[in-house]
Design a protein around this motif. Structure first.
Motif, short mmCIF file in Angstrom:
data_model
loop_
_atom_site.label_atom_id
_atom_site.label_comp_id
_atom_site.label_asym_id
_atom_site.label_seq_id
_atom_site.Cartn_x
_atom_site.Cartn_y
_atom_site.Cartn_z
N UNK A 73 -82.34 13.45 -21.30
CA UNK A 73 -83.29 12.57 -20.99
C UNK A 73 -82.91 11.22 -21.50
N UNK A 98 -83.35 7.23 -22.73
CA UNK A 98 -84.50 5.90 -22.84
C UNK A 98 -83.85 4.82 -23.39
N UNK A 156 -85.70 1.35 -25.34
CA UNK A 156 -86.46 0.72 -25.99
C UNK A 156 -86.18 -0.64 -26.42
N UNK A 197 -87.55 -3.93 -29.09
CA UNK A 197 -88.29 -4.33 -30.29
C UNK A 197 -88.15 -5.84 -30.44
N UNK A 218 -90.92 -8.37 -35.48
CA UNK A 218 -92.22 -7.98 -36.56
C UNK A 218 -93.21 -7.13 -35.33
N UNK A 219 -92.51 -6.56 -34.41
CA UNK A 219 -93.48 -5.57 -33.48
C UNK A 219 -92.94 -4.15 -33.64
N UNK A 220 -93.76 -3.43 -32.80
CA UNK A 220 -93.12 -1.85 -32.74
C UNK A 220 -92.15 -1.98 -31.43
N UNK A 221 -91.51 -0.78 -31.38
CA UNK A 221 -90.98 -0.50 -29.98
C UNK A 221 -91.51 -0.19 -28.78
N UNK A 227 -91.21 0.90 -24.50
CA UNK A 227 -90.31 1.41 -23.51
C UNK A 227 -90.08 0.23 -22.46
N UNK A 283 -86.54 4.60 -18.35
CA UNK A 283 -86.19 5.67 -18.82
C UNK A 283 -85.69 6.62 -17.67
N UNK A 314 -84.07 -6.74 -30.34
CA UNK A 314 -83.33 -5.53 -30.66
C UNK A 314 -83.57 -4.33 -29.58
N UNK A 322 -82.79 -0.34 -28.35
CA UNK A 322 -82.32 0.91 -28.90
C UNK A 322 -82.22 1.61 -27.59
N UNK A 362 -83.31 12.32 -25.48
CA UNK A 362 -83.80 13.77 -25.60
C UNK A 362 -83.44 14.89 -24.82
N UNK A 400 -86.48 12.92 -29.94
CA UNK A 400 -85.96 11.77 -29.36
C UNK A 400 -84.92 11.30 -30.39
N UNK A 450 -82.60 8.20 -31.57
CA UNK A 450 -82.42 6.93 -31.37
C UNK A 450 -80.96 6.52 -31.77
N UNK A 491 -93.28 3.42 -38.88
CA UNK A 491 -94.09 3.29 -37.53
C UNK A 491 -94.83 4.79 -37.18
N UNK A 532 -96.84 2.11 -32.65
CA UNK A 532 -97.68 1.36 -33.20
C UNK A 532 -96.79 0.09 -33.69
#
Lengths: 114, 115
Positions: free
Chosen positions: A32, A34, A36, A38, A41-44, A46, A49, A88, A90, A94, A102, A104, B91, B107
């Motif tokens: 599988x 994916x 992602x 980013x 200053x934030x999370x990842x 999707x 996929x 960024x 990624x 998986x 998963x 990365x 995270x 998050x």
């Protein structure tokens, strides 16, 4: 063991140019795959996929990727870069099984020049 | 719908102090993950839970790190004592059940600086 390779750490393109971010994986079983993104200053989150079915997968913000089993690749493309695409990216892999982790890649930073 | 909620967003602490990071996963998600991101090592999976039970903690760097999930809506990652090399973005992420093709939702991260 599964692994993901993202060659290079930084890609710079002009606004309006093609974006191509490369991803290769190693696996002995069907993966599988994916992508992602980013933002600073934030999370990842999707982008897209591939699990099964059509090998060309379309995601958010005009991105798409094609699963090529013969090349063990899942490259990410966008026909025309926008300034807001700077982030960024990624690639991750998986496998089947409820508890497959998963994994990365190291990520690629995309810069977009005006 | 609320996403994965982490607190604190930023923490600066002195070496030797205890640090506790908190996470509330998305309601209904059975999997919870803790990742660490640094420039040198990228994204590393530290530990993950399924239905509140730790499944794989092989990524936890050493005994100074511990994680708990007392119920389906709360998890903590604790570092005691903290060291400067623990400085990173941590995270929390969650995922619904049903196999490894599911999307993992992240998050916004807890930015930890140990001085």
């Amino acid at each position: 063991a599964q692994s993901v390779t993202q060659l290079g750490s930084h890609v710079s393109v002009s606004e309006g140019a093609l974006v191509l971010l490369r991803c290769n994986y190693s696996s002995s079983v069907p993966p599988y795959l994916f992508w992602y993104v980013q933002y600073p200053n934030q999370g990842l989150q999707l982008l897209l996929k591939y699990t099964t079915g059509a090998t060309l997968v379309k995601g958010i913000n005009g991105f798409e990727a094609e699963f090529k089993k013969s090349e063990t690749s899942f490259h990410l493309t966008k026909p025309s870069a926008h300034m807001s695409d700077a982030a960024e990216y990624f690639c991750a892999v998986s496998f089947t099984g409820a508890n497959s982790k998963l994994t990365f890649g190291k990520g690629i930073t995309l810069s977009v020049r005006p | 719908d609320a996403g994965v909620i982490q607190s604190p967003r930023h923490e600066v602490t002195e070496m030797g102090q205890e640090v506790t990071l908190r996470c509330k996963p998305i309601s209904g998600h059975d999997y919870l993950f803790w990742y660490r991101q640094t420039m040198m090592r990228g994204l590393e999976l530290l530990i993950y839970f399924n239905n509140n039970v730790p499944i794989d903690d092989s990524g936890m760097p050493e005994d100074r790190f511990s994680a708990k999930m007392p119920n389906a809506s709360f998890s903590t990652l604790k570092i005691q004592p903290s060291e400067p090399r623990d400085s990173a973005v941590y995270f929390c992420a969650s995922s619904p059940s049903g196999g490894s093709g599911n999307t993992i939702y992240f998050g916004e991260g807890s930015w930890l600086t140990v001085v």
